[in-house]
Design a protein around this motif. Sequence first.
Motif, PDB file in Angstrom:
ATOM      1  N   LEU A  22      16.116  59.787  72.826  1.00  0.00           N
ATOM      2  CA  LEU A  22      16.550  60.189  71.483  1.00  0.00           C
ATOM      3  C   LEU A  22      16.084  61.577  71.067  1.00  0.00           C
ATOM      4  O   LEU A  22      16.690  62.181  70.185  1.00  0.00           O
ATOM      5  CB  LEU A  22      16.027  59.161  70.467  1.00  0.00           C
ATOM      6  CG  LEU A  22      16.604  57.745  70.597  1.00  0.00           C
ATOM      7  CD1 LEU A  22      15.899  56.807  69.630  1.00  0.00           C
ATOM      8  CD2 LEU A  22      18.106  57.747  70.351  1.00  0.00           C
ATOM      9  N   ILE A  23      15.000  62.091  71.650  1.00  0.00           N
ATOM     10  CA  ILE A  23      14.507  63.412  71.256  1.00  0.00           C
ATOM     11  C   ILE A  23      15.581  64.468  71.495  1.00  0.00           C
ATOM     12  O   ILE A  23      16.158  64.548  72.572  1.00  0.00           O
ATOM     13  CB  ILE A  23      13.229  63.768  72.038  1.00  0.00           C
ATOM     14  CG1 ILE A  23      12.079  62.861  71.623  1.00  0.00           C
ATOM     15  CG2 ILE A  23      12.833  65.234  71.781  1.00  0.00           C
ATOM     16  CD1 ILE A  23      10.815  63.042  72.441  1.00  0.00           C
TER      17      ILE A  23
ATOM     18  N   VAL B 149       1.722  65.350  76.063  1.00  0.00           N
ATOM     19  CA  VAL B 149       2.289  66.462  76.826  1.00  0.00           C
ATOM     20  C   VAL B 149       3.783  66.237  77.055  1.00  0.00           C
ATOM     21  O   VAL B 149       4.606  67.148  76.894  1.00  0.00           O
ATOM     22  CB  VAL B 149       1.558  66.616  78.178  1.00  0.00           C
ATOM     23  CG1 VAL B 149       2.220  67.685  79.033  1.00  0.00           C
ATOM     24  CG2 VAL B 149       0.090  66.935  77.955  1.00  0.00           C
ATOM     25  N   ALA B 150       4.143  65.013  77.425  1.00  0.00           N
ATOM     26  CA  ALA B 150       5.536  64.715  77.763  1.00  0.00           C
ATOM     27  C   ALA B 150       6.464  64.937  76.569  1.00  0.00           C
ATOM     28  O   ALA B 150       7.585  65.434  76.730  1.00  0.00           O
ATOM     29  CB  ALA B 150       5.648  63.273  78.256  1.00  0.00           C
ATOM     30  N   VAL B 151       6.010  64.576  75.366  1.00  0.00           N
ATOM     31  CA  VAL B 151       6.842  64.746  74.170  1.00  0.00           C
ATOM     32  C   VAL B 151       7.171  66.222  73.962  1.00  0.00           C
ATOM     33  O   VAL B 151       8.311  66.587  73.643  1.00  0.00           O
ATOM     34  CB  VAL B 151       6.119  64.145  72.950  1.00  0.00           C
ATOM     35  CG1 VAL B 151       6.735  64.652  71.653  1.00  0.00           C
ATOM     36  CG2 VAL B 151       6.188  62.629  72.994  1.00  0.00           C
TER      37      VAL B 151
ATOM     38  N   SER C 181      12.425  64.055  80.373  1.00  0.00           N
ATOM     39  CA  SER C 181      12.607  62.727  79.783  1.00  0.00           C
ATOM     40  C   SER C 181      12.072  61.624  80.689  1.00  0.00           C
ATOM     41  O   SER C 181      11.569  60.602  80.219  1.00  0.00           O
ATOM     42  CB  SER C 181      14.085  62.483  79.476  1.00  0.00           C
ATOM     43  OG  SER C 181      14.858  62.547  80.655  1.00  0.00           O
ATOM     44  N   TRP C 182      12.139  61.838  82.003  1.00  0.00           N
ATOM     45  CA  TRP C 182      11.626  60.832  82.935  1.00  0.00           C
ATOM     46  C   TRP C 182      10.112  60.702  82.858  1.00  0.00           C
ATOM     47  O   TRP C 182       9.555  59.656  83.209  1.00  0.00           O
ATOM     48  CB  TRP C 182      12.049  61.165  84.360  1.00  0.00           C
ATOM     49  CG  TRP C 182      13.436  60.698  84.666  1.00  0.00           C
ATOM     50  CD1 TRP C 182      14.567  61.452  84.713  1.00  0.00           C
ATOM     51  CD2 TRP C 182      13.839  59.351  84.932  1.00  0.00           C
ATOM     52  NE1 TRP C 182      15.671  60.675  85.001  1.00  0.00           N
ATOM     53  CE2 TRP C 182      15.240  59.372  85.133  1.00  0.00           C
ATOM     54  CE3 TRP C 182      13.176  58.138  85.019  1.00  0.00           C
ATOM     55  CZ2 TRP C 182      15.971  58.225  85.432  1.00  0.00           C
ATOM     56  CZ3 TRP C 182      13.896  56.987  85.304  1.00  0.00           C
ATOM     57  CH2 TRP C 182      15.278  57.031  85.506  1.00  0.00           C
TER      58      TRP C 182
ATOM     59  N   ILE D  25       4.363  64.921  68.132  1.00  0.00           N
ATOM     60  CA  ILE D  25       3.008  64.495  68.495  1.00  0.00           C
ATOM     61  C   ILE D  25       2.267  63.990  67.260  1.00  0.00           C
ATOM     62  O   ILE D  25       1.543  62.986  67.308  1.00  0.00           O
ATOM     63  CB  ILE D  25       2.239  65.647  69.158  1.00  0.00           C
ATOM     64  CG1 ILE D  25       2.829  65.948  70.535  1.00  0.00           C
ATOM     65  CG2 ILE D  25       0.762  65.310  69.293  1.00  0.00           C
ATOM     66  CD1 ILE D  25       2.209  67.150  71.207  1.00  0.00           C
ATOM     67  N   ALA D  26       2.454  64.679  66.133  1.00  0.00           N
ATOM     68  CA  ALA D  26       1.841  64.218  64.882  1.00  0.00           C
ATOM     69  C   ALA D  26       2.354  62.832  64.511  1.00  0.00           C
ATOM     70  O   ALA D  26       1.586  61.973  64.051  1.00  0.00           O
ATOM     71  CB  ALA D  26       2.133  65.217  63.760  1.00  0.00           C
TER      72      ALA D  26
END
Length: 414
Positions: free
Chosen positions: A110-111, A45-47, A180-181, A65-66
């Motif tokens: 980095l995302i 979920v966070a990603v 991000s946190w 996620i993949a």
Amino acid sequence: MTAPSTSAPVPTVAATPAPAAEHRVLARYLAAAVTARLADEGARVAVVLVALERTGRASLGGLLIAALMIPHVVAAPVAGAAADGVRHRKPLYAAAFATYALCLAGAAELIGRFTAAAAALLIVAGCVAPLLLGGLSSLLSELAPGTLPRAFVLDSTTYGVAGIAGPAVAAVVAGALGASWSLVVLGLCVLAGALAFLALPLPVRARGRRPSRTTASLGGLSVLVRRRRLGAVTVTSGLSQLGLGALPVAAASVAIHTDQPALTGLIMSATAGGGLAGALLCLRLRVLHRRPERVLLICTGAMAAPLLLTAALPGKWPLLLLFALAGLIGSPVIVALFAVRDREAPPAVRTQVFTLGAGIKVTAAAAGAAVAGLATAHGPAPLLAAIAACQLVGAGAGALLLPAGRRPGTVADG
């Protein structure tokens, strides 16, 4: 009845824990397992939340996620073989905990900025994740041998708790501090789990007879093929997860078609809550530990009924009740799967069998979610019917593969 194997057990330098001490050991194990698996569930979920916050592209979140989930099945045999081959397993597992935590924290930075590097970190996290899922479960026969059926039941509840709490932690932290946190906090959860793991009395393997060359080269995959009970439950669980992996997408489709956005979270929580309640009921089901493979097949097929009824019964509360019922019926599947793996896996490749089985399930779920994402235009009813069909196909395939007329662990099975 414990299945005999063709491989001699690798001796360990430790005594069996006293029954009174096993409860304390099991509590530490559960703390390590819950925090690691909570982070694994929450990271998915966070990603997506970080990708949306930084780029506004949900599709990027899906790709990331993949990157996190697909490596599970590829890395599982390697991770399991490493755990089966080392004498001192604590440093290996601790390194897996630390690597997973650092990769989540690094990806948070980095995302959206250096997304390729973030994807590489998530791939690394996916490579060590099998040790935090099936790899941890494979240790229970050493940590709690006197209460192993109860330990497997409690271990199965960690997945239900993680399924409920992980996405909730990610969403709450993202809303309060930023997306991000949420990945950073989940990484800290994994580090807390590492501390609990390091407190476990995991024995050091003595120098014993090495596994045969055939077993060492073919590993856990050959065991899944040769031992029909193990292969049958692995095929069943993989096909079941192919359908269940699409459940979040189906839940979102239901919410869209009923104009109730909050229904997505409610459906997933109801399913996970039903699974958690069912896992606790498994403590009273003796047949689950006598004939685990049959319980697994029956419960997998039975899950199809409430899933099919969801398309026919209108109203929010009947819908949530049916999803909770599906979770309740499906909860013995995990416990039964652990029991079959414990009986059938030879000691020399035990961790490989557990990690490979978990990797197959995770990758199948990822594939199911990807296929469901392409089929959302057709509405929730076909998706739910397909999820139910996967349960029936999985149960049928397992029944065909399961050897008939013999008790677990006979020579004919091996």
